[in-house]
Scaffold this motif. Structure first.
Motif, PDB file in Angstrom:
ATOM      1  N   ALA A 220       9.854  24.436 -39.450  1.00 18.16           N
ATOM      2  CA  ALA A 220       9.781  24.347 -37.831  1.00 18.16           C
ATOM      3  C   ALA A 220      10.466  22.841 -37.600  1.00 18.16           C
ATOM      4  CB  ALA A 220       8.532  24.430 -37.182  1.00 18.16           C
ATOM      5  N   LEU A 221       9.847  21.802 -38.286  1.00 17.73           N
ATOM      6  CA  LEU A 221      10.380  20.589 -38.206  1.00 17.73           C
ATOM      7  C   LEU A 221      11.803  20.245 -38.870  1.00 17.73           C
ATOM      8  CD1 LEU A 221       7.272  18.707 -39.248  1.00 17.73           C
ATOM      9  CD2 LEU A 221       8.105  18.933 -36.898  1.00 17.73           C
ATOM     10  N   VAL A 222      12.245  21.183 -39.644  1.00 14.73           N
ATOM     11  CA  VAL A 222      13.619  21.089 -39.957  1.00 14.73           C
ATOM     12  C   VAL A 222      14.417  21.750 -39.127  1.00 14.73           C
ATOM     13  CG1 VAL A 222      15.270  21.987 -41.885  1.00 14.73           C
ATOM     14  CG2 VAL A 222      12.949  21.495 -42.631  1.00 14.73           C
ATOM     15  N   LEU A 223      14.138  22.768 -38.673  1.00 15.65           N
ATOM     16  CA  LEU A 223      14.906  23.232 -37.342  1.00 15.65           C
ATOM     17  C   LEU A 223      15.017  22.288 -36.197  1.00 15.65           C
ATOM     18  CD1 LEU A 223      16.677  25.581 -36.485  1.00 15.65           C
ATOM     19  CD2 LEU A 223      14.459  26.805 -35.626  1.00 15.65           C
ATOM     20  N   LEU A 224      13.672  21.684 -35.764  1.00 13.49           N
ATOM     21  CA  LEU A 224      13.883  20.636 -34.764  1.00 13.49           C
ATOM     22  C   LEU A 224      15.023  19.556 -34.960  1.00 13.49           C
ATOM     23  CD1 LEU A 224      12.633  19.310 -32.288  1.00 13.49           C
ATOM     24  CD2 LEU A 224      10.910  18.276 -33.930  1.00 13.49           C
ATOM     25  N   GLU A 225      15.090  18.951 -36.246  1.00 10.99           N
ATOM     26  CA  GLU A 225      15.950  17.913 -36.884  1.00 10.99           C
ATOM     27  C   GLU A 225      17.256  18.435 -36.674  1.00 10.99           C
ATOM     28  OE1 GLU A 225      15.699  14.828 -36.681  1.00 10.99           O
ATOM     29  OE2 GLU A 225      13.306  15.343 -36.312  1.00 10.99           O
ATOM     30  N   LEU A 226      17.525  19.980 -37.079  1.00 10.64           N
ATOM     31  CA  LEU A 226      18.797  20.482 -37.229  1.00 10.64           C
ATOM     32  C   LEU A 226      19.320  20.540 -35.701  1.00 10.64           C
ATOM     33  CD1 LEU A 226      21.151  21.838 -38.625  1.00 10.64           C
ATOM     34  CD2 LEU A 226      19.808  23.938 -38.390  1.00 10.64           C
ATOM     35  N   ASN A 227      18.545  21.001 -34.954  1.00  9.48           N
ATOM     36  CA  ASN A 227      18.793  21.048 -33.413  1.00  9.48           C
ATOM     37  C   ASN A 227      19.327  19.791 -32.900  1.00  9.48           C
ATOM     38  OD1 ASN A 227      18.355  23.777 -33.359  1.00  9.48           O
ATOM     39  ND2 ASN A 227      16.317  23.644 -32.763  1.00  9.48           N
ATOM     40  N   ARG A 228      18.639  18.801 -33.268  1.00  3.51           N
ATOM     41  CA  ARG A 228      18.800  17.415 -32.702  1.00  3.51           C
ATOM     42  C   ARG A 228      20.377  16.933 -33.209  1.00  3.51           C
ATOM     43  NH1 ARG A 228      12.981  14.705 -33.074  1.00  3.51           N
ATOM     44  NH2 ARG A 228      12.298  15.385 -31.323  1.00  3.51           N
ATOM     45  N   ARG A 229      20.619  17.196 -34.549  1.00  2.20           N
ATOM     46  CA  ARG A 229      21.913  16.637 -34.887  1.00  2.20           C
ATOM     47  C   ARG A 229      23.106  17.697 -34.350  1.00  2.20           C
ATOM     48  NH1 ARG A 229      21.511  14.538 -40.250  1.00  2.20           N
ATOM     49  NH2 ARG A 229      19.613  13.320 -40.242  1.00  2.20           N
ATOM     50  N   LEU A 230      22.887  19.164 -34.023  1.00  3.60           N
ATOM     51  CA  LEU A 230      23.674  19.763 -33.398  1.00  3.60           C
ATOM     52  C   LEU A 230      24.100  19.694 -32.094  1.00  3.60           C
ATOM     53  CD1 LEU A 230      22.889  23.370 -35.387  1.00  3.60           C
ATOM     54  CD2 LEU A 230      24.755  21.703 -35.916  1.00  3.60           C
ATOM     55  N   GLU A 231      23.066  19.133 -31.375  1.00  2.00           N
ATOM     56  CA  GLU A 231      23.128  18.746 -29.864  1.00  2.00           C
ATOM     57  C   GLU A 231      24.410  18.102 -29.578  1.00  2.00           C
ATOM     58  OE1 GLU A 231      19.950  17.845 -26.335  1.00  2.00           O
ATOM     59  OE2 GLU A 231      19.943  16.714 -28.198  1.00  2.00           O
ATOM     60  N   LEU A 248      19.756  31.255 -39.888  1.00  2.73           N
ATOM     61  CA  LEU A 248      18.891  30.525 -40.670  1.00  2.73           C
ATOM     62  C   LEU A 248      17.352  30.739 -40.165  1.00  2.73           C
ATOM     63  CD1 LEU A 248      20.567  27.064 -40.769  1.00  2.73           C
ATOM     64  CD2 LEU A 248      20.282  28.661 -42.474  1.00  2.73           C
ATOM     65  N   GLY A 249      16.947  30.555 -38.749  1.00  2.00           N
ATOM     66  CA  GLY A 249      15.624  30.572 -38.389  1.00  2.00           C
ATOM     67  C   GLY A 249      15.203  32.090 -38.613  1.00  2.00           C
ATOM     68  N   LYS A 250      15.624  33.016 -38.438  1.00  2.00           N
ATOM     69  CA  LYS A 250      14.889  34.089 -38.809  1.00  2.00           C
ATOM     70  C   LYS A 250      15.214  34.856 -39.896  1.00  2.00           C
ATOM     71  CE  LYS A 250      14.529  35.503 -33.756  1.00  2.00           C
ATOM     72  NZ  LYS A 250      13.037  35.315 -33.587  1.00  2.00           N
ATOM     73  N   LEU A 320      18.371  25.186 -48.153  1.00  2.00           N
ATOM     74  CA  LEU A 320      19.637  25.206 -48.843  1.00  2.00           C
ATOM     75  C   LEU A 320      19.773  26.142 -49.937  1.00  2.00           C
ATOM     76  CD1 LEU A 320      20.206  21.261 -48.852  1.00  2.00           C
ATOM     77  CD2 LEU A 320      21.740  22.701 -47.386  1.00  2.00           C
ATOM     78  N   ALA A 321      18.869  26.233 -50.839  1.00  2.00           N
ATOM     79  CA  ALA A 321      18.756  27.275 -51.880  1.00  2.00           C
ATOM     80  C   ALA A 321      19.167  28.524 -51.456  1.00  2.00           C
ATOM     81  CB  ALA A 321      17.669  27.066 -52.717  1.00  2.00           C
ATOM     82  N   ALA A 322      18.378  28.890 -50.368  1.00  2.00           N
ATOM     83  CA  ALA A 322      18.639  30.320 -49.799  1.00  2.00           C
ATOM     84  C   ALA A 322      19.943  30.685 -49.400  1.00  2.00           C
ATOM     85  CB  ALA A 322      17.568  30.699 -48.673  1.00  2.00           C
ATOM     86  N   VAL A 323      20.604  29.642 -48.538  1.00  2.00           N
ATOM     87  CA  VAL A 323      21.615  29.861 -48.113  1.00  2.00           C
ATOM     88  C   VAL A 323      22.668  29.819 -49.365  1.00  2.00           C
ATOM     89  CG1 VAL A 323      23.662  28.687 -46.778  1.00  2.00           C
ATOM     90  CG2 VAL A 323      21.163  28.779 -45.942  1.00  2.00           C
ATOM     91  N   THR A 324      22.515  28.998 -50.278  1.00  2.00           N
ATOM     92  CA  THR A 324      23.270  29.027 -51.385  1.00  2.00           C
ATOM     93  C   THR A 324      23.481  30.507 -52.155  1.00  2.00           C
ATOM     94  OG1 THR A 324      23.225  26.665 -51.794  1.00  2.00           O
ATOM     95  CG2 THR A 324      24.103  27.936 -53.691  1.00  2.00           C
TER      96      THR A 324
END
Length: 342
Positions: A220-231, A248-250, A320-324
């Motif tokens: 959840a915290l990783v997603l929070l920081e990602l959202n702040r970067r994407l904002e 990513l999220g779901k 990152l591993a899962a996306v790769t």
């Protein structure tokens, strides 16, 4: 013409995804028993409800879809079940429009309700999966107020108001409240309660896996920081929905092993919950389950604000591993260098 229409209108984060998946998985069985779950897929209902509610997020794909759903229901000789949680917090004038769409066909309403102890962390996660940038501590503190995030939270979780609005539209005798069973209850109990509330013959219905798995605290915290970067990047709503919320999220973060988000309901929330439950009881709606299930429970886990940096780092690397691995699989399947599939 349909004999009756059952509208399952939510609430959000009350097992709706699980129930919708189970209805979809048993579409053919229900049809054999005189019950129509409209559309070829559940997304047809999402678009139809978005249409009647005037949700601009759905875009042109939703145009005319509510009329199509109503026509499909009108042509069916049996029971029609529609399940879409966007309907729950609709204002009275929209509710009247929705109910009136079906003409002389009796409309019944089912609302699934979950205790606010579990509701708060679930709604924070939902906010993050929709681009939210409010941290956990600020989110919880802000719920006892009148501004964001309280406004959004209580719009979706104001059980007393929502039940009263729907009961006023169709009558309390045609309104059923299904309480989400407490932690540790048998996995199929919510489906059994829902089936009883809707009058469905659900014997032999195939089960489905749990839906909408929660995020662990570090993810959840990783997603929070990602959202702040994407904002600042001004990512389009469509791209966010496809790449982040689902890609990513779901489909990557949800279900990752890690400490859950813990929550101990504060005294003000316990008191407010009691007021809400009293209003639900006063609505006259039939209760399937037990209103005691709505007493806020303590959610075991960790306070997200205390998650160490190394755990957040590990969660980010897992993503990152899962996306790769997903992209490698897509390449093997002929997908080239396409991004995460939604």
């Amino acid at each position: 013409m349909a004999s009756r229409v059952v509208l399952h209108v939510g609430l959000m984060k009350s097992g709706t995804s699980y129930l919708q998946q189970r209805l979809g998985a048993n579409r053919a069985l229900l049809r054999e028993r005189g019950v129509l779950f409209p559309g070829e897929t559940w997304r047809d209902q999402v678009l139809a409800v978005s249409d009647v509610l005037g949700r601009k997020q759905a875009g042109p794909a939703a145009r005319g879809r509510w009329a199509a759903l109503v026509a499909e229901a009108a042509a069916y000789d049996g029971v029609v079940v529609v399940s879409m949680e966007f309907l729950g917090p609709a204002p009275p004038e929209r509710i009247a429009e929705v109910v009136g769409s079906f003409g002389d066909v009796p409309v019944e309403v089912v609302l699934t309700l979950r205790d606010l102890g579990r509701g708060v962390p679930a709604m924070w996660q939902e906010s993050l999966q929709n681009g939210g940038t409010t941290d956990w501590t600020t989110y919880v503190a802000g719920l006892d107020g009148k501004r964001k995030p309280a406004r959004s939270f209580w719009r979706q979780q104001g059980m007393g108001r929502i039940v009263a609005n729907w009961a006023a539209a169709v009558g309390p005798e045609r309104t059923s409240v299904v309480t989400v069973p407490p932690p540790g209850a048998p996995s199929g109990l919510l489906w059994e309660r829902f089936s009883a509330a809707t009058g469905l013959d659900a014997a032999g219905a195939v089960p489905v896996d749990p839906a909408n798995t929660s995020l662990d605290a570090a993810s959840a915290l990783v997603l929070l920081e990602l959202n702040r970067r994407l904002e600042a990047a001004e990512l389009s709503a469509s791209d966010y929905h496809t790449l982040v919320k689902f890609g990513l999220g779901k489909r990557v973060m949800a279900g990752r092993a890690g400490p859950a988000i813990g929550f101990t309901p504060p005294a003000w929330l316990v008191a407010r919950s009691a007021e809400v439950v009293a209003r639900v009881a006063a609505s006259g709606a039939r209760v399937v389950g037990d209103l005691g299930d709505l007493d806020p429970v303590v959610v075991r886990g960790v306070d997200p604000s205390t998650v160490p940096a190394e755990e957040r780092y590990a969660a980010a690397v897992d993503v990152l591993a899962a996306v790769t691995l997903q992209r490698a699989e897509q390449r093997r399947a002929g997908g080239g260098t396409a991004t995460v599939r939604a």
